[in-house]
Scaffold this active site. Structure first.
Site, PDB file in Angstrom:
ATOM      1  N   ASN A 249       0.878  -1.177   0.000  1.00 36.88           N
ATOM      2  CA  ASN A 249       0.000   0.000   0.000  1.00 36.88           C
ATOM      3  C   ASN A 249       0.913   1.223   0.000  1.00 36.88           C
ATOM      4  O   ASN A 249       1.512   1.553   1.015  1.00 36.88           O
ATOM      5  CB  ASN A 249      -0.892  -0.033   1.249  1.00 36.88           C
ATOM      6  CG  ASN A 249      -1.731   1.232   1.396  1.00 36.88           C
ATOM      7  OD1 ASN A 249      -1.767   2.063   0.482  1.00 36.88           O
ATOM      8  ND2 ASN A 249      -2.389   1.385   2.533  1.00 36.88           N
TER       9      ASN A 249
ATOM     10  N   LYS B 176       0.141   4.266  -0.243  1.00 37.12           N
ATOM     11  CA  LYS B 176      -0.472   5.465   0.360  1.00 37.12           C
ATOM     12  C   LYS B 176      -0.222   6.678  -0.550  1.00 37.12           C
ATOM     13  O   LYS B 176      -0.222   6.521  -1.769  1.00 37.12           O
ATOM     14  CB  LYS B 176       0.053   5.644   1.782  1.00 37.12           C
ATOM     15  CG  LYS B 176      -0.143   4.351   2.604  1.00 37.12           C
ATOM     16  CD  LYS B 176       0.085   4.502   4.068  1.00 37.12           C
ATOM     17  CE  LYS B 176      -0.162   3.159   4.759  1.00 37.12           C
ATOM     18  NZ  LYS B 176      -0.011   3.197   6.201  1.00 37.12           N
TER      19      LYS B 176
ATOM     20  N   HIS C 157      -9.490   1.265   5.139  1.00 37.54           N
ATOM     21  CA  HIS C 157      -8.194   1.446   5.803  1.00 37.54           C
ATOM     22  C   HIS C 157      -8.373   2.399   6.992  1.00 37.54           C
ATOM     23  O   HIS C 157      -9.144   3.364   6.909  1.00 37.54           O
ATOM     24  CB  HIS C 157      -7.172   2.008   4.812  1.00 37.54           C
ATOM     25  CG  HIS C 157      -5.766   1.938   5.356  1.00 37.54           C
ATOM     26  ND1 HIS C 157      -5.286   2.860   6.252  1.00 37.54           N
ATOM     27  CD2 HIS C 157      -4.777   1.034   5.172  1.00 37.54           C
ATOM     28  CE1 HIS C 157      -4.045   2.522   6.584  1.00 37.54           C
ATOM     29  NE2 HIS C 157      -3.713   1.420   5.947  1.00 37.54           N
TER      30      HIS C 157
END
Ligand code: 13P
Length: 250
Positions: free
Chosen positions: A9, A11, A94
């Protein structure tokens, strides 16, 4: 036998050029892995990642989407839009989205339904805060998030789902959950799925641990019966460490 699923991930990191460079270096290093490897990139990198990943065994993921099919939702991205650019997985729920953008488990349920309709696999995140952990509320928080997020999903859909148990206090802190805690919580996720559906669904669903997973601790998590992979933030941003994480997974 559940196939292990290792997802990065990214981000809000990496520009298109970084993405292309990363994939060009990383893809040859993991071409023989038996695991499912996923890169969940920012929206603005998806087009570049999609093309650079062509012909590789790495899967493309996104980090968010809107639960409606289409319409007047300025700034939002639909499941169908993601599907049209080769996206196969999307992270939902998330903790950073739950905390900063008020994403709820009810949103997760609507998003998961929409993703399955677009033939995209959701990676549903659940996990407790440090205060909840200290108060002994982990099981209650996690099982409630699972129940509410799976509302309206069929057993066939849930058996294809990936669920990431990510204790919030372990995300980006370097303070990973010990192996016993991680396994206990991933088992709890599986048992919650079993109580809501059936044994076959619970045995099929893949459960990841996430939260400060690094090359030096991934092996012990992956040896656990109920942990089928990892959702990795920081350590997925560097080619060397992400490759080490894939290699260390047996
Ligand atoms: P870190 O691996 O940086 O702790 O992040 C975990 C995470 O939030 C993955 O979704």
């Amino acid at each position: 036998m559940r196939k292990k699923v290792i997802a990065g991930n990214w981000k809000m990191n990496m520009l298109p050029g970084d993405t292309i460079n990363f994939i060009e270096q990383f893809a040859p290093l993991v071409k023989d892995t038996e695991h499912e490897v996923i890169l969940c990139v920012p929206y603005t990198d998806i087009f570049y990642a999609w093309h650079t990943l062509e012909g590789t065994n790495i899967h493309l993921g996104a980090q968010n989407m809107h639960w409606e099919e289409k319409g007047a939702y300025t700034g939002e991205i639909s499941a169908e839009m993601l599907k049209s650019m080769g996206v196969e997985y999307v992270i939902i729920g998330h903790s950073e989205r739950r905390e900063y953008y008020a994403e709820t488990s009810a949103h997760c349920a609507a998003k998961a339904k929409r993703l399955f309709a677009a033939d995209i696999t959701p990676i549903l995140c659940v996990g407790e805060t440090e205060a909840e952990y200290d108060a002994g509320k982990t099981a209650e928080v996690v099982s409630t998030e699972i129940k509410e997020s799976l509302e309206g999903l069929t057993s066939d859909e849930v058996s294809r789902l990936v669920i990431a148990y990510e204790p919030i206090w372990a995300i980006g802190t370097g303070k990973s959950a010990d192996v016993e805690t991680a396994e206990k919580c991933c088992k709890l996720v599986r048992e919650t799925v079993k109580s809501l559906y059936d044994e076959a669904t619970a045995e099929a669903v893949r459960i990841q641990y996430g939260g400060s997973v690094k090359p030096n601790n991934i092996k012990e998590y992956m040896a656990c019966e109920d942990i089928d992979g990892a959702l990795i933030g920081g350590a997925s941003l560097k080619v060397d460490s992400f490759k080490e994480l894939v290699d260390a997974t047996k």
